[in-house]
Design a protein around this motif. Structure first.
Motif, PDB file in Angstrom:
ATOM      1  N   GLY A 170      -4.298  -6.050  -2.324  1.00 29.93           N
ATOM      2  CA  GLY A 170      -4.947  -5.999  -3.630  1.00 29.93           C
ATOM      3  C   GLY A 170      -5.252  -7.391  -4.132  1.00 29.93           C
ATOM      4  N   PRO A 171      -5.489  -7.550  -5.435  1.00 31.50           N
ATOM      5  CA  PRO A 171      -5.737  -8.880  -5.996  1.00 31.50           C
ATOM      6  C   PRO A 171      -4.590  -9.831  -5.648  1.00 31.50           C
ATOM      7  CG  PRO A 171      -6.133  -7.176  -7.641  1.00 31.50           C
ATOM      8  CD  PRO A 171      -5.496  -6.497  -6.462  1.00 31.50           C
ATOM      9  N   ALA A 172      -4.916 -11.095  -5.403  1.00 30.99           N
ATOM     10  CA  ALA A 172      -3.912 -12.043  -4.912  1.00 30.99           C
ATOM     11  C   ALA A 172      -3.138 -12.686  -6.052  1.00 30.99           C
ATOM     12  CB  ALA A 172      -4.579 -13.119  -4.062  1.00 30.99           C
ATOM     13  N   VAL A 173      -1.844 -12.910  -5.805  1.00 29.96           N
ATOM     14  CA  VAL A 173      -0.997 -13.673  -6.711  1.00 29.96           C
ATOM     15  C   VAL A 173      -0.169 -14.629  -5.864  1.00 29.96           C
ATOM     16  CG1 VAL A 173       0.745 -11.833  -6.709  1.00 29.96           C
ATOM     17  CG2 VAL A 173       0.785 -13.565  -8.501  1.00 29.96           C
ATOM     18  N   VAL A 174      -0.068 -15.891  -6.323  1.00 30.66           N
ATOM     19  CA  VAL A 174       0.652 -16.943  -5.601  1.00 30.66           C
ATOM     20  C   VAL A 174       1.855 -17.352  -6.443  1.00 30.66           C
ATOM     21  CG1 VAL A 174       0.520 -19.269  -4.649  1.00 30.66           C
ATOM     22  CG2 VAL A 174      -1.466 -17.746  -4.506  1.00 30.66           C
ATOM     23  N   LEU A 175       3.044 -17.388  -5.816  1.00 32.24           N
ATOM     24  CA  LEU A 175       4.292 -17.713  -6.500  1.00 32.24           C
ATOM     25  C   LEU A 175       4.820 -19.041  -5.963  1.00 32.24           C
ATOM     26  CD1 LEU A 175       5.988 -14.174  -6.180  1.00 32.24           C
ATOM     27  CD2 LEU A 175       4.282 -14.938  -7.844  1.00 32.24           C
ATOM     28  N   LEU A 176       5.008 -20.032  -6.851  1.00 32.53           N
ATOM     29  CA  LEU A 176       5.437 -21.374  -6.452  1.00 32.53           C
ATOM     30  C   LEU A 176       6.769 -21.717  -7.109  1.00 32.53           C
ATOM     31  CD1 LEU A 176       2.066 -23.358  -6.789  1.00 32.53           C
ATOM     32  CD2 LEU A 176       3.007 -22.241  -4.749  1.00 32.53           C
ATOM     33  N   HIS A 177       7.730 -22.130  -6.302  1.00 29.75           N
ATOM     34  CA  HIS A 177       9.071 -22.453  -6.779  1.00 29.75           C
ATOM     35  C   HIS A 177       9.185 -23.926  -7.131  1.00 29.75           C
ATOM     36  CE1 HIS A 177      10.404 -24.713  -3.184  1.00 29.75           C
ATOM     37  NE2 HIS A 177       9.505 -23.960  -2.565  1.00 29.75           N
ATOM     38  N   GLY A 178      10.404 -24.364  -7.469  1.00 30.02           N
ATOM     39  CA  GLY A 178      10.676 -25.764  -7.754  1.00 30.02           C
ATOM     40  C   GLY A 178      11.924 -26.237  -7.041  1.00 30.02           C
ATOM     41  N   PHE A 179      12.491 -27.362  -7.531  1.00 30.34           N
ATOM     42  CA  PHE A 179      13.692 -27.917  -6.919  1.00 30.34           C
ATOM     43  C   PHE A 179      14.897 -27.039  -7.249  1.00 30.34           C
ATOM     44  CE2 PHE A 179      17.520 -30.563  -7.078  1.00 30.34           C
ATOM     45  CZ  PHE A 179      17.539 -30.999  -5.767  1.00 30.34           C
ATOM     46  N   GLY A 180      15.828 -26.972  -6.283  1.00 23.38           N
ATOM     47  CA  GLY A 180      17.024 -26.154  -6.448  1.00 23.38           C
ATOM     48  C   GLY A 180      16.820 -24.735  -5.987  1.00 23.38           C
ATOM     49  N   ASP A 181      15.588 -24.368  -5.711  1.00 27.34           N
ATOM     50  CA  ASP A 181      15.223 -23.051  -5.212  1.00 27.34           C
ATOM     51  C   ASP A 181      14.330 -23.231  -3.994  1.00 27.34           C
ATOM     52  OD1 ASP A 181      16.309 -21.098  -7.143  1.00 27.34           O
ATOM     53  OD2 ASP A 181      14.961 -22.044  -8.582  1.00 27.34           O
ATOM     54  N   THR A 182      13.923 -22.108  -3.415  1.00 24.38           N
ATOM     55  CA  THR A 182      12.808 -22.039  -2.468  1.00 24.38           C
ATOM     56  C   THR A 182      12.004 -20.797  -2.851  1.00 24.38           C
ATOM     57  OG1 THR A 182      13.891 -20.619  -0.824  1.00 24.38           O
ATOM     58  CG2 THR A 182      14.298 -23.001  -0.666  1.00 24.38           C
ATOM     59  N   GLY A 183      11.039 -20.430  -2.028  1.00 19.66           N
ATOM     60  CA  GLY A 183      10.303 -19.205  -2.304  1.00 19.66           C
ATOM     61  C   GLY A 183      11.178 -17.972  -2.348  1.00 19.66           C
ATOM     62  N   ASP A 184      12.432 -18.078  -1.870  1.00 20.36           N
ATOM     63  CA  ASP A 184      13.357 -16.942  -1.935  1.00 20.36           C
ATOM     64  C   ASP A 184      13.642 -16.512  -3.372  1.00 20.36           C
ATOM     65  OD1 ASP A 184      13.533 -16.958   0.819  1.00 20.36           O
ATOM     66  OD2 ASP A 184      15.401 -18.115   0.870  1.00 20.36           O
ATOM     67  N   MET A 185      13.507 -17.435  -4.330  1.00 14.47           N
ATOM     68  CA  MET A 185      13.808 -17.094  -5.722  1.00 14.47           C
ATOM     69  C   MET A 185      12.920 -15.975  -6.248  1.00 14.47           C
ATOM     70  SD  MET A 185      11.956 -20.060  -8.057  1.00 14.47           S
ATOM     71  CE  MET A 185      11.977 -19.079  -9.558  1.00 14.47           C
ATOM     72  N   TRP A 186      11.721 -15.816  -5.658  1.00 14.41           N
ATOM     73  CA  TRP A 186      10.736 -14.876  -6.184  1.00 14.41           C
ATOM     74  C   TRP A 186      10.871 -13.472  -5.604  1.00 14.41           C
ATOM     75  CZ3 TRP A 186       8.805 -16.675 -10.354  1.00 14.41           C
ATOM     76  CH2 TRP A 186       8.407 -18.012 -10.487  1.00 14.41           C
ATOM     77  N   GLN A 187      11.861 -13.222  -4.756  1.00 13.53           N
ATOM     78  CA  GLN A 187      11.925 -11.932  -4.081  1.00 13.53           C
ATOM     79  C   GLN A 187      11.850 -10.728  -5.019  1.00 13.53           C
ATOM     80  OE1 GLN A 187      14.356  -9.470  -4.012  1.00 13.53           O
ATOM     81  NE2 GLN A 187      14.012  -8.387  -2.075  1.00 13.53           N
ATOM     82  N   PRO A 188      12.594 -10.679  -6.126  1.00  9.74           N
ATOM     83  CA  PRO A 188      12.503  -9.483  -6.989  1.00  9.74           C
ATOM     84  C   PRO A 188      11.107  -9.267  -7.553  1.00  9.74           C
ATOM     85  CG  PRO A 188      14.437 -10.814  -7.545  1.00  9.74           C
ATOM     86  CD  PRO A 188      13.591 -11.648  -6.634  1.00  9.74           C
ATOM     87  N   LEU A 189      10.438 -10.345  -7.952  1.00  6.86           N
ATOM     88  CA  LEU A 189       9.080 -10.243  -8.489  1.00  6.86           C
ATOM     89  C   LEU A 189       8.091  -9.899  -7.390  1.00  6.86           C
ATOM     90  CD1 LEU A 189       7.045 -10.623 -10.823  1.00  6.86           C
ATOM     91  CD2 LEU A 189       6.980 -13.067 -10.214  1.00  6.86           C
ATOM     92  N   ALA A 190       8.224 -10.542  -6.240  1.00  9.40           N
ATOM     93  CA  ALA A 190       7.270 -10.326  -5.140  1.00  9.40           C
ATOM     94  C   ALA A 190       7.275  -8.877  -4.684  1.00  9.40           C
ATOM     95  CB  ALA A 190       7.601 -11.257  -3.972  1.00  9.40           C
ATOM     96  N   VAL A 191       8.452  -8.271  -4.588  1.00  9.34           N
ATOM     97  CA  VAL A 191       8.546  -6.885  -4.132  1.00  9.34           C
ATOM     98  C   VAL A 191       7.837  -5.942  -5.105  1.00  9.34           C
ATOM     99  CG1 VAL A 191      10.158  -4.993  -3.719  1.00  9.34           C
ATOM    100  CG2 VAL A 191      10.628  -7.257  -2.766  1.00  9.34           C
ATOM    101  N   LEU A 192       7.988  -6.176  -6.400  1.00 12.06           N
ATOM    102  CA  LEU A 192       7.309  -5.339  -7.392  1.00 12.06           C
ATOM    103  C   LEU A 192       5.798  -5.538  -7.338  1.00 12.06           C
ATOM    104  CD1 LEU A 192       9.615  -5.640 -10.538  1.00 12.06           C
ATOM    105  CD2 LEU A 192       9.439  -3.729  -8.942  1.00 12.06           C
ATOM    106  N   LEU A 193       5.359  -6.786  -7.298  1.00  9.88           N
ATOM    107  CA  LEU A 193       3.924  -7.056  -7.329  1.00  9.88           C
ATOM    108  C   LEU A 193       3.227  -6.594  -6.063  1.00  9.88           C
ATOM    109  CD1 LEU A 193       3.802 -10.607  -8.969  1.00  9.88           C
ATOM    110  CD2 LEU A 193       3.256  -8.404 -10.018  1.00  9.88           C
TER     111      LEU A 193
END
Length: 453
Positions: free
Chosen positions: A64-87
């Protein structure tokens, strides 16, 4: 005031919004308020993708429409797992590890945020993604601004969380905050000092920059400590990402001078024990369409400290984000230049009646608009369409009536500027006189045409 999503008029946006709101509610009810880092499901694929001088580790899931999730220091892209699964239920979700972080490679240079924005666009081009929505946190915000400022027609909307932008707003004041001493904490001796003590270093960030350190649980701390203990990780974070801030400040000022305020909708989210409502004020200086939201009982680590509150804001915002494809402004000459066809879904199918599709696809699910140019002395017998439609006469004189037979006694003449409806399943008929007519019809497909026998 609390953020409320600006839902689009399209029923598709409304359906997506309602669906995702239900999913968020169920997830909040079923899951604990805070949990250890979870693995991405097998419906996501992960790969190393080529960028300048190295690779970035990228997770991709959904459609579907694209969404890009960008993390910061102290995290990696793993931080977005709950949001990514829903989206991923309604969107194509792209989650990179930033340059030199997580499972990405560790090149020595290329850490300015302008350069990283170029890398992000290269990744999206490889994935054949044009426009997208951004969701960012911390250093991800900085890459996000460089991306949006250089590609405003590709970024549909941007949710930014709890960190300011180098060189813009009150950045110079931020540099005097004693909590950001780590901005200049780098060099060979610093790296020797931290080596083997990455967990202690990260604990400082989690403990001092949170509302309640216990919300960043032990498994989460161990997870990121292992990733930041990888060879090159601390060197690239401090000597790469943080060391580039001074250059980023100059670059951002130049971008703002060139492009002015960002036009896309922006949701600025701050933790009430961190940037709070001030983040929206920061973004107001560089963007023209900013809404603010504050996460309660949270510091900087919003996704770890208050994931339910974050999801309740982010999912509706992403779902209701406008797309470039939905934004059309066509002059009469531009409409005339569109390809014309004789027949198609939702049309009379008569020879001589030409159809131009202004928006969407009448044969597919979703909102559409078509322009019908009907020549003089044309009779269109009674028929029905499955979808509800509205129409406006934009040229000529149009004769229109409701019923199962083309009866002149009940027909009404509609000059240019007139409006009428075609309710789904209701028979109607039309004709033109000596001058012909042009009408614009809008419906929600898939449409069809069923002539009354």
């Amino acid at each position: 005031m609390p953020f409320q999503p600006a839902l689009q008029a399209s029923p598709l946006h409304w359906l997506r919004y309602c669906f995702c709101a239900l999913v968020v509610a169920l997830a909040a009810h079923a899951a604990p308020a805070a949990a250890a880092v979870q693995a991405y499901p097998p419906t996501f694929r992960a790969q190393q993708m080529a960028v300048s001088g190295g690779t970035q580790f990228v997770r991709i899931g959904g459609a579907g429409p694209a969404v890009v999730l960008l993390h910061g220091f102290g995290d990696t892209g793993d931080m977005w797992q709950p949001l990514a699964v829903l989206l991923a239920k309604t969107h194509t979700v792209v989650v990179p590890d930033l340059r030199g972080m997580g499972l990405s490679s560790h090149p020595e240079d290329g850490y300015t945020k302008v350069a990283q924005a170029h890398d992000l666009i290269a990744i999206l081009d490889q994935l054949q993604i044009g426009e997208f929505t951004l969701v960012t946190h911390d250093i991800g915000n900085m890459v996000g601004y460089a991306t949006a400022a250089q590609n405003p027609t590709r970024v549909n909307a941007w949710a930014i969380m709890d960190a300011p932008l180098p060189g813009l707003g009150s950045w110079d004041k931020q540099l005097t905050n004693p909590k950001v001493w780590h901005f200049n904490f780098r060099g060979p001796d610093v790296e020797r000092l931290v080596a083997g003590r990455e967990r202690i270093l990260l604990d400082r960030f989690y403990n001092e920059l949170s509302a309640n350190p216990a919300r960043i649980d032990e498994p989460t701390r161990r997870h990121y400590a292992r990733l930041y203990a990888r060879p090159g990780a601390i060197h690239n974070a401090f000597g790469g990402q943080f060391a580039a801030f001074a250059t980023d400040a100059v670059d951002n000022q130049a971008l703002f001078a060139k492009t002015g305020k960002l036009p896309m909708p922006i949701l600025a989210i701050g933790g009430d024990h961190s940037y709070g409502a001030s983040l929206a004020a920061e973004l107001d200086t560089v963007a023209s369409n900013v809404r603010g939201a504050v996460i309660t009982n949270s510091g900087h680590w919003i996704m770890e400290e208050q994931p339910d509150q974050a999801l309740a804001l982010l999912v509706p915002f992403v779902v209701s984000a406008p797309t470039q494809a939905s934004q059309k402004r066509l002059t009469s000459s531009e409409i005339d230049a569109l390809p014309a066809r004789v027949a198609g879904a939702g049309t009379s199918g008569l020879p001589g009646v030409s159809t131009r599709v202004l928006h969407g696809d009448p044969a597919a699910h979703g909102l559409y608009s078509i322009e019908l140019s009907v020549p003089p002395n044309t009779v269109i017998e009674a028929h029905r369409h499955r979808d509800d439609r509205t129409a406006t006469v934009v040229a000529g004189l149009w004769y229109f009536g409701y019923g199962t037979a083309n009866d002149p006694a009940i027909i009404k003449s509609l000059p240019s500027g007139s409006f009428y409806t075609e309710p789904g399943g209701v028979a109607h008929f039309a004709r033109t006189g000596a001058e012909g007519a042009t009408v614009v019809i809008t419906g929600y497909g898939p449409s069809d045409t069923d002539y009354v026998k």
